[in-house]
Design an enzyme around this catalytic site. Structure first.
Site: not given
Length: 509
Positions: A346-347, A371-373
């Site tokens: 997720d990153g 960081s996608r979350v």
């Protein structure tokens, strides 16, 4: 003194009566055992014949206590990955089906222990049988059993918590060339969980024994070993142990997650895991693909990292946060294994050797990291003060490149470079020096307000320390609690922190 003959006779009668009763009660049972024969043995693998009923991933027992896992299930023979020393095995030795898949003991008793992937202690503190045993390979939680990632996992590192935040239940990849500080970031994150009620699992895959011993010594010295489980597969261990190590560590971590606790697991590193799997696959005759890796190399990592999640309240509300580490070569993040793991996670946090050589530690390249979350889980106060910081830092890095050519710069550009240099200086942080949330927010807020711009670069460390000290002693307790909670930062709170920081660095300009 002699016993009376009558008493002796009674004793004999009682013994023989008990033997007669035991003989009458004994019912012989037939036990079916499927026994095969070793056809050939190589480094880390064996070929076995005569086990027609064996299934994939089933345990096989060999002489001398050596165990293995059925890997290739062919028509006439099976390929077995050995989990022990193969030098004592010979062609013609027996191979016995265990009738179960590979599992590991799990339980709270592993906290503070150093073990191998089979659950054998390496710290000399004695064996632990565990509350129960769990298979190392398990399906990941179903989508409906998961909850959104909403709570941050504070690493104690300013550059990560402010710019590349991590949420509990997220999978954040750490990658970079060798000796750029990848393990140091993971260890700092573990140390920072001391008062955050987070259980940690550190899985060393194919590492040198001296490197693992250093990590264990650091965790012990920092008081972090008490809430950490260390799972070790050393570099001189059979490749089968390196292959099963992350799966066994994840099953141990899932025990705590299913009990409703938050868990952080570090895989150090999955590059060695991929190489061990490639070695086993080539020895067993599986067809090679790109860079000689087998075609299912993506699958072995995806099924591992999919087990990291945040469970919903019906499943206990626990979480498993994964920090896989991989090593790049010559800064090539587009290689096979890095691109695979970037697409699974997720990153990523990318560590630049250029920044490392310049002394910018941790050497996080903010432009290539994402960081996608975590932004969704970041504390509201952090989100409010760090929103423009990443953009300003990225602009500074671009402008710095042009400034190296000696071109004439206008005042606005020079101001952006000056501000960016202060951002970089503030984001520097020594190892094992975690920063609290209020101190980080005060530092970032002072940065965004431009309070550090008049401070000479050589005094930035002193100025930043002054702001952190002022935050530790000057922020009211009620405001400190609001900063750690999910409440938004009010204008009054912001003004209080800025005034505190301004007073702390007065006279340093």
């Amino acid at each position: 003194m002699k016993a009376a003959p009558g008493n002796l006779q009674q004793s004999f009668d009682a013994v023989f009566s008990a033997l007669d009763q035991a003989r009458a009660d004994f019912v012989p049972r037939l036990v079916v055992r499927e026994v095969g024969t070793i056809l050939s043995v190589a480094t880390g693998v064996a070929r076995v014949g005569g086990l027609p009923g064996v299934g994939y991933a089933e345990m096989i027992r060999f002489p001398g206590g050596v165990s293995g896992i059925a890997f290739n299930v062919d028509e006439d023979e099976i390929g077995v990955v050995l989990l022990g020393d193969n030098t004592q095995l010979r062609s013609g030795d027996e191979a016995l089906r265990e009738g179960r898949v590979m599992d590991v003991a799990v339980g709270d008793g592993w906290l503070g222990r150093v073990i191998d992937p089979l659950g054998k202690p390496l710290d000399g503190l004695g064996a632990f049988t565990g509350d129960r045993r769990a298979p190392i390979e398990r399906p990941a939680p179903a989508i409906m059993d998961r909850a959104p990632v909403t709570v941050p996992l504070q690493s104690g590192l300013k550059v990560i918590d402010a710019l590349i935040p991590i949420g509990r239940g997220q999978r954040e990849l750490i990658l970079g060339d060798r000796q750029t500080g990848k393990t140091a970031i993971a260890i700092d994150a573990i140390v920072n969980q001391r008062n955050n009620d987070v259980v940690c699992v550190y899985c060393a895959i194919g590492q040198r024994a001296s490197a693992v011993a250093k990590v264990v010594a650091v965790l012990r010295a920092q008081g972090a070993l008490a809430y950490t489980v260390v799972v070790v597969a050393e570099g001189n261990d059979p490749p089968g142990l390196s292959y099963i190590a992350p799966y066994a560590a994840t099953s141990i971590a899932e025990h705590f997650m299913e009990a409703g606790r938050d868990v952080l697991i570090v895989y150090d590193d999955l590059t060695q895991h991929a190489r061990a799997y490639r070695e086993l696959s080539l020895l067993l005759g599986r067809p090679p693909g790109r860079e000689a890796f087998p075609g299912d190399i993506f699958y072995i990592h995806s099924r591992l990292l999919e087990r990291a999640t945040h469970l919903n309240e019906a499943r206990g509300g626990g979480s498993l946060t994964a920090l896989p580490i991989i090593e790049t070569e010559a800064q090539d993040i587009s290689a096979y294994i890095p691109t695979n793991l970037i697409s699974i996670t997720d990153g990523q946090i990318y560590l630049s050797p250029t920044l490392f050589q310049l002394g910018v530690l941790p050497a996080v390249d903010v432009g290539k990291s994402v960081s996608r979350v975590g932004g969704k889980a970041q504390l509201a106060a952090f989100r409010a003060v760090a929103g423009d910081l990443k953009l300003a830092y990225a602009q500074f890095e671009e402008l710095e490149t042009f400034a190296r050519f000696g071109a004439h710069l206008d005042d606005d550009t020079q101001q952006s470079i000056t501000h960016g240099q202060r951002i970089r200086a503030c984001l520097k942080q020594p190892e094992l020096s975690p920063v609290t949330v209020p101190a980080q927010i005060a530092t970032v807020l002072a940065l965004t307000a431009g309070l550090f711009d008049p401070v000479p670069l050589e005094r930035m460390a002193e100025a930043e320390q002054a702001v952190r000290t002022a935050a530790a002693h000057g922020i009211p307790a009620a405001l400190g609690e609001r900063l750690r909670s999910a409440k938004a930062l009010s204008e009054e709170d912001r003004a209080t922190i800025v005034d505190l920081a301004r007073a702390a660095i007065a006279g340093l300009g």
